[in-house]
Design a protein around this motif. Structure first.
Motif, PDB file in Angstrom:
ATOM      1  N   ARG A 183      48.116  82.184 -60.946  1.00 46.90           N
ATOM      2  CA  ARG A 183      46.723  82.486 -60.645  1.00 46.90           C
ATOM      3  C   ARG A 183      46.237  81.436 -59.664  1.00 46.90           C
ATOM      4  O   ARG A 183      46.839  80.365 -59.508  1.00 46.90           O
ATOM      5  CB  ARG A 183      45.897  82.490 -61.926  1.00 46.90           C
ATOM      6  N   PHE A 184      45.138  81.733 -58.976  1.00 49.86           N
ATOM      7  CA  PHE A 184      44.634  80.842 -57.928  1.00 49.86           C
ATOM      8  C   PHE A 184      44.390  79.431 -58.466  1.00 49.86           C
ATOM      9  O   PHE A 184      44.825  78.445 -57.858  1.00 49.86           O
ATOM     10  CB  PHE A 184      43.337  81.406 -57.324  1.00 49.86           C
ATOM     11  N   ASN A 185      43.690  79.327 -59.591  1.00 43.58           N
ATOM     12  CA  ASN A 185      43.358  77.997 -60.119  1.00 43.58           C
ATOM     13  C   ASN A 185      44.591  77.209 -60.536  1.00 43.58           C
ATOM     14  O   ASN A 185      44.610  75.981 -60.422  1.00 43.58           O
ATOM     15  CB  ASN A 185      42.360  78.102 -61.272  1.00 43.58           C
ATOM     16  N   GLU A 186      45.624  77.894 -60.993  1.00 40.14           N
ATOM     17  CA  GLU A 186      46.883  77.203 -61.322  1.00 40.14           C
ATOM     18  C   GLU A 186      47.482  76.576 -60.067  1.00 40.14           C
ATOM     19  O   GLU A 186      47.901  75.415 -60.079  1.00 40.14           O
ATOM     20  CB  GLU A 186      47.912  78.184 -61.893  1.00 40.14           C
ATOM     21  N   LEU A 187      47.524  77.353 -58.993  1.00 43.63           N
ATOM     22  CA  LEU A 187      48.045  76.820 -57.733  1.00 43.63           C
ATOM     23  C   LEU A 187      47.199  75.654 -57.244  1.00 43.63           C
ATOM     24  O   LEU A 187      47.716  74.624 -56.823  1.00 43.63           O
ATOM     25  CB  LEU A 187      48.076  77.908 -56.659  1.00 43.63           C
ATOM     26  N   HIS A 188      45.891  75.833 -57.313  1.00 46.55           N
ATOM     27  CA  HIS A 188      44.977  74.788 -56.837  1.00 46.55           C
ATOM     28  C   HIS A 188      45.177  73.487 -57.615  1.00 46.55           C
ATOM     29  O   HIS A 188      45.149  72.395 -57.047  1.00 46.55           O
ATOM     30  CB  HIS A 188      43.531  75.277 -56.944  1.00 46.55           C
ATOM     31  N   GLN A 189      45.409  73.594 -58.907  1.00 43.13           N
ATOM     32  CA  GLN A 189      45.641  72.395 -59.725  1.00 43.13           C
ATOM     33  C   GLN A 189      46.994  71.762 -59.430  1.00 43.13           C
ATOM     34  O   GLN A 189      47.144  70.542 -59.502  1.00 43.13           O
ATOM     35  CB  GLN A 189      45.538  72.736 -61.211  1.00 43.13           C
ATOM     36  N   ARG A 190      47.990  72.555 -59.085  1.00 46.33           N
ATOM     37  CA  ARG A 190      49.339  72.036 -58.865  1.00 46.33           C
ATOM     38  C   ARG A 190      49.519  71.425 -57.482  1.00 46.33           C
ATOM     39  O   ARG A 190      50.452  70.657 -57.267  1.00 46.33           O
ATOM     40  CB  ARG A 190      50.375  73.143 -59.071  1.00 46.33           C
ATOM     41  N   ILE A 191      48.662  71.780 -56.528  1.00 45.61           N
ATOM     42  CA  ILE A 191      48.803  71.271 -55.162  1.00 45.61           C
ATOM     43  C   ILE A 191      47.705  70.236 -54.925  1.00 45.61           C
ATOM     44  O   ILE A 191      46.572  70.563 -54.561  1.00 45.61           O
ATOM     45  CB  ILE A 191      48.718  72.399 -54.119  1.00 45.61           C
ATOM     46  N   GLU A 192      48.060  68.992 -55.127  1.00 41.23           N
ATOM     47  CA  GLU A 192      47.090  67.910 -54.961  1.00 41.23           C
ATOM     48  C   GLU A 192      46.645  67.812 -53.505  1.00 41.23           C
ATOM     49  O   GLU A 192      47.462  67.831 -52.586  1.00 41.23           O
ATOM     50  CB  GLU A 192      47.717  66.579 -55.378  1.00 41.23           C
ATOM     51  N   GLY A 193      45.339  67.757 -53.320  1.00 41.80           N
ATOM     52  CA  GLY A 193      44.791  67.538 -51.985  1.00 41.80           C
ATOM     53  C   GLY A 193      44.417  68.784 -51.214  1.00 41.80           C
ATOM     54  O   GLY A 193      43.786  68.687 -50.166  1.00 41.80           O
ATOM     55  N   VAL A 194      44.786  69.965 -51.689  1.00 42.16           N
ATOM     56  CA  VAL A 194      44.412  71.184 -50.978  1.00 42.16           C
ATOM     57  C   VAL A 194      43.023  71.626 -51.429  1.00 42.16           C
ATOM     58  O   VAL A 194      42.707  71.586 -52.621  1.00 42.16           O
ATOM     59  CB  VAL A 194      45.449  72.320 -51.185  1.00 42.16           C
ATOM     60  N   SER A 195      42.183  71.981 -50.466  1.00 43.22           N
ATOM     61  CA  SER A 195      40.859  72.484 -50.815  1.00 43.22           C
ATOM     62  C   SER A 195      40.971  73.958 -51.203  1.00 43.22           C
ATOM     63  O   SER A 195      41.946  74.632 -50.875  1.00 43.22           O
ATOM     64  CB  SER A 195      39.904  72.336 -49.628  1.00 43.22           C
ATOM     65  N   GLN A 196      39.960  74.448 -51.901  1.00 46.16           N
ATOM     66  CA  GLN A 196      39.949  75.869 -52.276  1.00 46.16           C
ATOM     67  C   GLN A 196      39.979  76.734 -51.025  1.00 46.16           C
ATOM     68  O   GLN A 196      40.692  77.735 -50.971  1.00 46.16           O
ATOM     69  CB  GLN A 196      38.720  76.193 -53.120  1.00 46.16           C
ATOM     70  N   ARG A 197      39.214  76.330 -50.032  1.00 44.28           N
ATOM     71  CA  ARG A 197      39.158  77.094 -48.779  1.00 44.28           C
ATOM     72  C   ARG A 197      40.523  77.148 -48.110  1.00 44.28           C
ATOM     73  O   ARG A 197      40.969  78.197 -47.642  1.00 44.28           O
ATOM     74  CB  ARG A 197      38.125  76.473 -47.840  1.00 44.28           C
ATOM     75  N   MET A 198      41.215  76.015 -48.039  1.00 43.71           N
ATOM     76  CA  MET A 198      42.514  75.970 -47.371  1.00 43.71           C
ATOM     77  C   MET A 198      43.568  76.742 -48.152  1.00 43.71           C
ATOM     78  O   MET A 198      44.407  77.426 -47.560  1.00 43.71           O
ATOM     79  CB  MET A 198      42.941  74.510 -47.190  1.00 43.71           C
ATOM     80  N   LEU A 199      43.529  76.663 -49.480  1.00 47.48           N
ATOM     81  CA  LEU A 199      44.476  77.427 -50.291  1.00 47.48           C
ATOM     82  C   LEU A 199      44.220  78.920 -50.119  1.00 47.48           C
ATOM     83  O   LEU A 199      45.164  79.705 -49.991  1.00 47.48           O
ATOM     84  CB  LEU A 199      44.388  77.024 -51.768  1.00 47.48           C
ATOM     85  N   THR A 200      42.966  79.329 -50.069  1.00 40.33           N
ATOM     86  CA  THR A 200      42.621  80.728 -49.830  1.00 40.33           C
ATOM     87  C   THR A 200      43.170  81.187 -48.490  1.00 40.33           C
ATOM     88  O   THR A 200      43.789  82.250 -48.383  1.00 40.33           O
ATOM     89  CB  THR A 200      41.094  80.933 -49.876  1.00 40.33           C
ATOM     90  N   ARG A 201      42.978  80.382 -47.451  1.00 34.50           N
ATOM     91  CA  ARG A 201      43.480  80.736 -46.114  1.00 34.50           C
ATOM     92  C   ARG A 201      45.002  80.816 -46.110  1.00 34.50           C
ATOM     93  O   ARG A 201      45.579  81.717 -45.496  1.00 34.50           O
ATOM     94  CB  ARG A 201      42.997  79.723 -45.080  1.00 34.50           C
ATOM     95  N   THR A 202      45.658  79.884 -46.772  1.00 38.29           N
ATOM     96  CA  THR A 202      47.119  79.868 -46.827  1.00 38.29           C
ATOM     97  C   THR A 202      47.638  81.117 -47.538  1.00 38.29           C
ATOM     98  O   THR A 202      48.545  81.792 -47.047  1.00 38.29           O
ATOM     99  CB  THR A 202      47.612  78.599 -47.545  1.00 38.29           C
ATOM    100  N   LEU A 203      47.057  81.433 -48.692  1.00 37.93           N
ATOM    101  CA  LEU A 203      47.486  82.614 -49.439  1.00 37.93           C
ATOM    102  C   LEU A 203      47.235  83.902 -48.655  1.00 37.93           C
ATOM    103  O   LEU A 203      48.078  84.800 -48.636  1.00 37.93           O
ATOM    104  CB  LEU A 203      46.789  82.665 -50.799  1.00 37.93           C
ATOM    105  N   ARG A 204      46.106  83.983 -47.982  1.00 39.71           N
ATOM    106  CA  ARG A 204      45.809  85.176 -47.172  1.00 39.71           C
ATOM    107  C   ARG A 204      46.809  85.318 -46.030  1.00 39.71           C
ATOM    108  O   ARG A 204      47.259  86.428 -45.721  1.00 39.71           O
ATOM    109  CB  ARG A 204      44.387  85.113 -46.623  1.00 39.71           C
ATOM    110  N   ALA A 205      47.154  84.208 -45.394  1.00 36.18           N
ATOM    111  CA  ALA A 205      48.123  84.248 -44.290  1.00 36.18           C
ATOM    112  C   ALA A 205      49.497  84.670 -44.798  1.00 36.18           C
ATOM    113  O   ALA A 205      50.169  85.508 -44.186  1.00 36.18           O
ATOM    114  CB  ALA A 205      48.195  82.893 -43.598  1.00 36.18           C
ATOM    115  N   LEU A 206      49.922  84.104 -45.919  1.00 33.09           N
ATOM    116  CA  LEU A 206      51.227  84.463 -46.484  1.00 33.09           C
ATOM    117  C   LEU A 206      51.242  85.917 -46.947  1.00 33.09           C
ATOM    118  O   LEU A 206      52.261  86.604 -46.828  1.00 33.09           O
ATOM    119  CB  LEU A 206      51.578  83.524 -47.643  1.00 33.09           C
ATOM    120  N   GLU A 207      50.112  86.385 -47.447  1.00 30.34           N
ATOM    121  CA  GLU A 207      49.999  87.792 -47.842  1.00 30.34           C
ATOM    122  C   GLU A 207      50.062  88.685 -46.600  1.00 30.34           C
ATOM    123  O   GLU A 207      50.781  89.693 -46.579  1.00 30.34           O
ATOM    124  CB  GLU A 207      48.697  88.018 -48.605  1.00 30.34           C
TER     125      GLU A 207
END
Length: 130
Positions: free
Chosen positions: A55-79
């Motif tokens: 889930r999004f929050n699990e990824l966000h917690q596991r990746i130290e230093g990534v902002s919610q915005r950047m993780l969203t952009r990364t996931l959207r790009a990979l999708e």
């Protein structure tokens, strides 16, 4: 490839032109893949999703230093690239899970080979990032 340099392995089956046009290089799927994997968060995101869906929050917690915005952009790009699948479950509130697609899973093998090379050739690999 010249006759003198026969020890160099062929990376792709399609031979390169004597002079590679910049538009051709930019349109090359290999170039695009390395640009995607070379950004700050994509590779780590793929590796974590290779373990299991998150889930999004699990990824966000596991990746130290990534902002919610950047993780969203990364996931959207990979999708968008077809490497990650986003599934929305009809719960209240909606639950969203990210997982690797079949091509995303297939990419893990070659990525492991590159990672193994980097570990085996740590001095050379470290020099690449300087």
């Amino acid at each position: 490839m010249s006759d003198r340099n026969t020890a160099v392995p062929l990376l792709v089956e399609t031979p390169l032109a004597e002079q590679v046009p910049s538009a051709e290089y930019a349109a090359c799927p290999v170039t695009g893949l390395f640009h995607r994997l070379g950004d700050k968060w994509s590779l780590l995101t793929l590796v974590l999703l290779g373990e299991r869906p998150h889930r999004f929050n699990e990824l966000h917690q596991r990746i130290e230093g990534v902002s919610q915005r950047m993780l969203t952009r990364t996931l959207r790009a990979l999708e968008s690239d077809g490497l990650v699948r986003r599934t929305v479950y009809p719960t209240v509130p909606p639950s969203v899970e990210y997982a690797l697609t079949t091509p995303g899973q297939a990419l893990l093998g070659p990525l492991s080979e590159v990672a193994n090379w980097a570990v085996e050739h740590q001095t050379a690999a470290t020099a690449l990032v300087r």
